[in-house]
Design a protein around this motif. Sequence first.
Motif, PDB file in Angstrom:
ATOM      1  N   MET A 159      46.857  36.405  36.037  1.00 12.12           N
ATOM      2  CA  MET A 159      46.223  37.130  36.802  1.00 12.12           C
ATOM      3  C   MET A 159      44.844  36.735  37.328  1.00 12.12           C
ATOM      4  SD  MET A 159      45.785  41.266  36.182  1.00 12.12           S
ATOM      5  CE  MET A 159      44.711  42.229  37.357  1.00 12.12           C
ATOM      6  N   PRO A 160      44.396  36.661  38.450  1.00  8.98           N
ATOM      7  CA  PRO A 160      43.375  36.073  38.934  1.00  8.98           C
ATOM      8  C   PRO A 160      42.082  36.910  38.462  1.00  8.98           C
ATOM      9  CG  PRO A 160      44.248  37.180  40.797  1.00  8.98           C
ATOM     10  CD  PRO A 160      45.369  37.171  39.758  1.00  8.98           C
ATOM     11  N   GLU A 161      41.062  36.272  38.294  1.00  4.86           N
ATOM     12  CA  GLU A 161      39.857  36.755  37.464  1.00  4.86           C
ATOM     13  C   GLU A 161      38.786  37.318  38.862  1.00  4.86           C
ATOM     14  OE1 GLU A 161      38.680  37.261  34.610  1.00  4.86           O
ATOM     15  OE2 GLU A 161      40.591  36.532  33.972  1.00  4.86           O
ATOM     16  N   PHE A 162      38.459  38.700  38.737  1.00  6.34           N
ATOM     17  CA  PHE A 162      37.772  39.405  39.607  1.00  6.34           C
ATOM     18  C   PHE A 162      36.233  39.136  39.244  1.00  6.34           C
ATOM     19  CE2 PHE A 162      42.093  41.102  40.744  1.00  6.34           C
ATOM     20  CZ  PHE A 162      42.060  40.530  41.929  1.00  6.34           C
ATOM     21  N   SER A 163      35.278  39.487  40.398  1.00  6.96           N
ATOM     22  CA  SER A 163      33.830  39.584  39.711  1.00  6.96           C
ATOM     23  C   SER A 163      33.852  40.937  39.066  1.00  6.96           C
ATOM     24  CB  SER A 163      33.189  39.394  41.052  1.00  6.96           C
ATOM     25  OG  SER A 163      33.311  40.301  42.078  1.00  6.96           O
ATOM     26  N   PRO A 164      32.963  41.301  38.500  1.00  5.05           N
ATOM     27  CA  PRO A 164      32.811  42.436  37.765  1.00  5.05           C
ATOM     28  C   PRO A 164      32.603  43.859  38.959  1.00  5.05           C
ATOM     29  CG  PRO A 164      31.384  40.997  36.807  1.00  5.05           C
ATOM     30  CD  PRO A 164      31.781  40.445  37.865  1.00  5.05           C
ATOM     31  N   GLU A 165      32.214  43.433  39.841  1.00  7.13           N
ATOM     32  CA  GLU A 165      31.755  44.442  40.908  1.00  7.13           C
ATOM     33  C   GLU A 165      33.100  44.829  41.531  1.00  7.13           C
ATOM     34  OE1 GLU A 165      29.956  41.569  41.341  1.00  7.13           O
ATOM     35  OE2 GLU A 165      28.266  42.290  40.502  1.00  7.13           O
ATOM     36  N   ILE A 166      34.015  43.869  41.973  1.00  8.48           N
ATOM     37  CA  ILE A 166      35.522  44.095  42.486  1.00  8.48           C
ATOM     38  C   ILE A 166      36.069  44.917  41.172  1.00  8.48           C
ATOM     39  CG2 ILE A 166      37.351  43.078  43.147  1.00  8.48           C
ATOM     40  CD1 ILE A 166      35.798  40.958  44.667  1.00  8.48           C
ATOM     41  N   SER A 167      36.322  44.186  40.214  1.00  7.25           N
ATOM     42  CA  SER A 167      36.945  44.802  39.090  1.00  7.25           C
ATOM     43  C   SER A 167      36.545  46.557  39.023  1.00  7.25           C
ATOM     44  CB  SER A 167      36.520  44.252  37.785  1.00  7.25           C
ATOM     45  OG  SER A 167      37.308  44.853  36.656  1.00  7.25           O
ATOM     46  N   GLN A 168      35.251  46.787  38.953  1.00  6.61           N
ATOM     47  CA  GLN A 168      35.044  48.166  38.898  1.00  6.61           C
ATOM     48  C   GLN A 168      35.360  49.041  40.004  1.00  6.61           C
ATOM     49  OE1 GLN A 168      30.459  48.423  38.643  1.00  6.61           O
ATOM     50  NE2 GLN A 168      30.779  50.476  37.775  1.00  6.61           N
ATOM     51  N   PHE A 169      35.340  48.212  41.307  1.00  4.89           N
ATOM     52  CA  PHE A 169      35.783  49.020  42.341  1.00  4.89           C
ATOM     53  C   PHE A 169      37.347  49.302  42.206  1.00  4.89           C
ATOM     54  CE2 PHE A 169      37.742  49.026  46.694  1.00  4.89           C
ATOM     55  CZ  PHE A 169      36.996  49.899  47.189  1.00  4.89           C
TER      56      PHE A 169
END
Length: 99
Positions: A1-11
């Motif tokens: 699974m690709p790593e997302f930035s913390p902001e995208i993950s939180q969204f």
Amino acid sequence: MPEFSPEISQFIQASWPIVLMGVIFYFLLYRPQKKEQKKRSEMLDNLKKGDKIVTIGGIHGSIIGITDKIVTLKIAEKVEIEISRTAVSHYQNQPKDSK
């Protein structure tokens, strides 16, 4: 699974309940309503002389004349009324839907 930035993950974590509610809304409310609308539209399109119907106001009668917008009902001997085609509720003695 690709790593997302913390902001995208939180969204994504914050928005999945809204998406879930949208899906539930579609399957529980919108889709059944559209199905009923289609069924009613077909019933109104298939009205013909001689059909026994019930109006939205509860008047029972037989169709003796029909146009695009007006239905003429015979409700008793020598008693005829004109109603809007959209005021037809259902056929008399309509079989109950098995749900």
